[in-house]
Design a protein around this motif. Structure first.
Motif, PDB file in Angstrom:
ATOM      1  N   ALA A   3       0.827  -1.219   0.000  1.00  0.00           N
ATOM      2  CA  ALA A   3       0.000   0.000   0.000  1.00  0.00           C
ATOM      3  C   ALA A   3       0.849   1.252   0.000  1.00  0.00           C
ATOM      4  CB  ALA A   3      -0.931  -0.013   1.207  1.00  0.00           C
ATOM      5  N   GLU A  35      -7.343  -3.329  -0.258  1.00  0.00           N
ATOM      6  CA  GLU A  35      -6.508  -2.718  -1.286  1.00  0.00           C
ATOM      7  C   GLU A  35      -7.016  -3.051  -2.688  1.00  0.00           C
ATOM      8  OE1 GLU A  35      -1.829  -2.331  -2.654  1.00  0.00           O
ATOM      9  OE2 GLU A  35      -2.375  -3.642  -0.995  1.00  0.00           O
ATOM     10  N   GLU A  39      -8.370  -0.372  -5.518  1.00  0.00           N
ATOM     11  CA  GLU A  39      -7.749  -0.313  -6.843  1.00  0.00           C
ATOM     12  C   GLU A  39      -8.764  -0.559  -7.962  1.00  0.00           C
ATOM     13  OE1 GLU A  39      -4.548  -3.085  -6.666  1.00  0.00           O
ATOM     14  OE2 GLU A  39      -3.175  -1.676  -5.692  1.00  0.00           O
ATOM     15  N   ARG A  68      -5.074  -0.917   8.273  1.00  0.00           N
ATOM     16  CA  ARG A  68      -5.015  -1.041   6.819  1.00  0.00           C
ATOM     17  C   ARG A  68      -5.705   0.143   6.152  1.00  0.00           C
ATOM     18  NH1 ARG A  68      -1.679  -2.410   3.212  1.00  0.00           N
ATOM     19  NH2 ARG A  68      -2.416  -3.737   1.514  1.00  0.00           N
ATOM     20  N   LEU A  72      -4.101   2.842   3.449  1.00  0.00           N
ATOM     21  CA  LEU A  72      -4.712   3.166   2.156  1.00  0.00           C
ATOM     22  C   LEU A  72      -5.039   4.649   2.054  1.00  0.00           C
ATOM     23  CD1 LEU A  72      -7.072   0.075   1.856  1.00  0.00           C
ATOM     24  CD2 LEU A  72      -5.098   0.561   0.412  1.00  0.00           C
TER      25      LEU A  72
END
Length: 327
Positions: A3, A35, A39, A68, A72
């Motif tokens: 990330a 993630e 994306e 997390r 991000l």
């Protein structure tokens, strides 16, 4: 990919710039797929030439998803993370995201990648003039037999309790106009269930068939028992049918009791009954007592709901916001 090395999408043009699309994602038990989710949303909306933001709401996920989400948010300017102070439930987390969304259109989707990010583009295209809500219809659900059975049982129970027909192939995944989101944000009730709230607004809704993927990580927190309990809770918040069922039961029993009493009087006047029966008296007492206790119980549930709403407590509490951490 790591990330920290991810390329920031071009969707977020800054806090003051208008946003075409907000993507609201409640997060619970899906740390590992966040993630990929970001994306794929980035690729879809950037390919459409739209500015966007992705709001990830950590509903106190047990897999430490917040760290997390922070990563991000640091590496993707379009990502904003909200962390609730405790587990308030999926629909409260969605409400937190809707309240923070700035987009002219708002997408609501799950975090487990069963709601396919690439389906956002055709749903946005379906939002033509006069259409305020576009729902994704999962024609071929990629769930196990138990999950599908639980979902069908939930929607049938909820439909019966609220006198409303539900399509089990649709859920929260959809695109909602700013007009709809503003209406939802004005609704003060603490018991939230997005499909019913959206249906209540009455705005024009269309459905389009979208692909449905297998869950990429973890498992659903909704067991069959939890779904049925939620259906009952939602029915108490959105319908008075349980009260009407109690009233109907009372009238049926009263009619039966009147018929039995008339038959007993007839037999007594005809000389067929000499002594009143003990068994029938006891049975009648138990029957009436059970009906009364059941009626009081249903009334108690509704009073409890009124008591909870009268406190005026917020639907959720935001503990941390990555946008504030950036400033």
């Amino acid at each position: 990919m790591n990330a920290t090395n991810a390329t920031a999408p071009q969707g977020d043009l800054g806090n003051a710039a208008p946003i075409d699309v907000s993507v609201v994602v409640p997060v619970y038990g899906c740390r590992g797929c966040l993630e990929e989710l970001v994306e794929r949303v980035d690729a879809t909306l950037t390919g459409e030439g739209l500015s966007f933001e992705v709001i990830l709401i950590d509903d106190q996920s047990p897999d430490r998803a917040w760290s997390r989400i922070e990563e991000l948010s640091d590496s993707h300017r379009a990502v904003r993370g909200l962390r609730l102070s405790r587990n308030f439930g999926q629909h409260a987390a969605i409400s937190a995201g809707l309240a923070s969304a700035r987009g002219g259109r708002v997408v609501v989707m799950d975090c487990d990648l069963q709601d396919v990010p690439e389906a956002i583009a055709p749903m946005l295209a379906a939002m033509e003039e006069g259409v305020e809500v576009v729902l994704g219809q999962r024609a071929e659900r990629q769930d196990g037999w138990f999950k599908r059975t639980g979902s069908i049982a939930f929607y049938r129970t909820l439909g019966w309790l609220t006198d409303t027909e539900y399509d089990p192939t649709t859920a929260n995944f959809g695109v909602y106009s700013r007009k709809v989101v503003d209406a939802l944000n004005r609704m003060p009730e603490t018991d939230r269930f997005l499909p019913l709230l959206v249906r209540w607004t009455g705005f024009n809704t269309v459905k389009i068939v979208v692909p449905h993927a297998r869950r990429s990580e973890g498992r659903s927190g909704y067991t069959l028992g939890a779904l049925l309990r939620m259906a009952t809770r939602i029915a108490l918040s959105f319908s008075d049918k349980p009260l009407r069922l109690v009233m109907t039961g009372a009238l049926v029993i009263a009619a039966g009791a009147a018929a039995i009493a008339a038959f007993a009087v007839y037999r007594y006047s005809a000389g067929d009954i000499r002594v009143a029966g003990f068994t029938s008296i006891v049975a009648s007492i138990w029957l009436v007592g059970s009906l009364l206790m059941g009626s009081i119980g249903v009334l108690g549930l509704y009073l409890g709901k009124v008591h909870g709403e009268s406190k005026g407590r917020p639907q959720y509490l935001v503990w941390q916001d990555t946008r504030e951490q950036r400033q």
